[in-house]
Design an enzyme around this catalytic site. Structure first.
Site, mmCIF file in Angstrom:
data_model
loop_
_atom_site.group_PDB
_atom_site.id
_atom_site.type_symbol
_atom_site.label_atom_id
_atom_site.label_comp_id
_atom_site.label_asym_id
_atom_site.label_seq_id
_atom_site.Cartn_x
_atom_site.Cartn_y
_atom_site.Cartn_z
ATOM 1 N NE ARG A 234 -4.305 -1.338 0.011
ATOM 2 C CZ ARG A 234 -4.384 -2.399 -0.913
ATOM 3 N NH1 ARG A 234 -3.442 -2.738 -1.654
ATOM 4 N NH2 ARG A 234 -5.588 -3.215 -0.735
ATOM 5 C CG ASP A 258 1.696 -2.450 -8.422
ATOM 6 O OD1 ASP A 258 1.353 -1.931 -9.500
ATOM 7 O OD2 ASP A 258 0.749 -3.338 -8.014
ATOM 8 C CD GLU A 263 -2.815 2.961 -5.306
ATOM 9 O OE1 GLU A 263 -1.796 2.906 -5.309
ATOM 10 O OE2 GLU A 263 -3.839 2.357 -5.415
ATOM 11 C CG HIS A 295 -3.136 -1.114 -7.108
ATOM 12 N ND1 HIS A 295 -3.164 -0.279 -5.967
ATOM 13 C CD2 HIS A 295 -2.917 -2.388 -6.548
ATOM 14 C CE1 HIS A 295 -3.383 -1.235 -5.050
ATOM 15 N NE2 HIS A 295 -3.470 -2.414 -5.329
#
Ligand code: NAD
Length: 330
Positions: A234, A258, A263, A295
């Site tokens: 996260r 990622d 985000e 992600h």
């Protein structure tokens, strides 16, 4: 059940429609995310199906509960976006997909490591332009390096096994040790020792008050010079501004992420024709030794099949009054 499905993408429709046999559940797909501004869309539904960047906070919960929503079905493993105190106060059940394919995320973390290290993304672009020079593409052997893993649950354990397969020394920090991983050769250490001794550090713990900004100026200063830092867990596990400082001084030699703390305003959208307003991600993108993916750690067909099947089962379980094995009770 009548399910309001938020943050819908084409692949969600494809997989959920395929596994919703005989249209057992009535799924209505909304492209917008669920938050307190969109919560009014839930009138007439009994359940919502949400993903990582939907915001199920107290304001959202107040509205959806008043609209008759009885269950929130997360189609993901992490649940840091839900206010459980508010959910409990309105008797709203929250279910998730605790394990769909840990390998999908563990393998993506490995892809980030190998790409950053062996610079295949740069080599690919060079060759397409007729440039066969290998100048500045030097990598390092992963074999023999020390890899630190923070969080050795389902994904972390899968990642540890991959790293052991590469011939790495694997150190780990977790509040719960895995006897199986110890047998396989993983050495548990305290957090500082993992930070100090590792050439590569990969984050696989959940986001909670104890782990928020676990990577910050203080922890970065303990890491080896030129460390490779990987985050597929996260975004808010890393203080991105501190990571930028670490990259500027060379303390962080490689960063593969990622996930990103902000985000929700960026990922899962095509912003190629927009001016990015987030200066932190813009700075991160500018580094030659930073690799960002939007992600997609979970994004394999095996994982999508599992996510759809388990989420639909969770909804069926709620509807039929069966024990909710995937309920989050925290
Ligand atoms: P998991 O619950 O199986 O494992 C989490 C591990 O972290 C557990 O072993 C737990 O003991 C440990 N942990 C908890 N608090 C800790 C702390 N303070 N310090 C160190 N360790 C701690 O979860 P998982 O399925 O392995 O998933 C891990 C995380 O990966 C999820 O929380 C989610 O945020 C993220 N995730 C990302 C993607 C993606 O697409 N990038 C997909 C799925 C999950």
């Amino acid at each position: 059940m009548k399910v309001a499905f938020f943050s819908t993408k084409s692949y969600d429709k494809e997989y959920f429609s395929r596994f919703n046999y005989d249209n057992f559940h009535e799924l209505t797909y909304f492209e917008v995310p669920l938050n307190h501004q969109t919560a009014s869309l839930t009138v007439g539904f009994e359940a919502v199906c949400v993903f990582v960047n939907d915001i199920i906070d107290d304001k959202t919960i107040e509205i959806i509960s008043a609209n008759g929503i009885k269950v929130v079905a997360l189609r993901c493993a992490g649940f840091n976006n839900v206010d459980f105190k508010a959910a409990k106060s309105t008797n709203l059940k929250v279910v998730r997909v605790p394990a769909y394919s840990p390998e999908s995320v563990a393998e993506h973390a490995t892809a980030l490591i190998l790409t950053l290290n062996r610079k295949t993304h740069k080599a690919y672009n060079r060759v397409r332009e007729g440039n066969f020079s290998i100048e500045n593409l030097t990598g390092f052997n992963l074999s023999g390096k020390t890899v630190g893993v923070i969080g050795t649950g389902l994904i972390g354990a899968s990642f540890c096994k991959i790293m052991l397969g590469f011939g790495c020394k694997v150190l780990a920090y977790d509040i719960q040790k895995s006897a199986d991983l110890i047998t396989k050769g993983v050495q548990y250490k305290n957090l500082d020792d993992v930070l100090i001794e590792s050439d590569v550090i990969s984050l696989h713990c959940p986001l909670n008050p104890e782990t928020a900004h676990i990577v910050n100026a203080g922890s970065i200063s303990k890491m080896k010079n030129g460390v490779m830092l990987i985050n597929t867990s996260r975004g808010a596990l890393i203080n991105a501004q501190d990571a930028i400082e670490g990259l500027k001084t060379g303390k962080i030699g490689y960063l593969g992420i990622d996930v990103y703390e902000q985000e929700a305003d960026l990922f899962f959208q095509d912003l190629s024709e927009s001016v990015i307003q987030d200066d932190v991600i813009a700075r991160l993108i500018s580094f030659p030794n930073v690799l960002i993916t939007g992600h997609l750690g979970f994004f394999t067909k095996e994982a999508l099949e599992e996510i759809a099947t388990i989420t639909l089962n969770n909804l069926s379980g709620f509807e039929s009054g069966r024990e909710l094995v995937n309920e989050i009770k925290s």
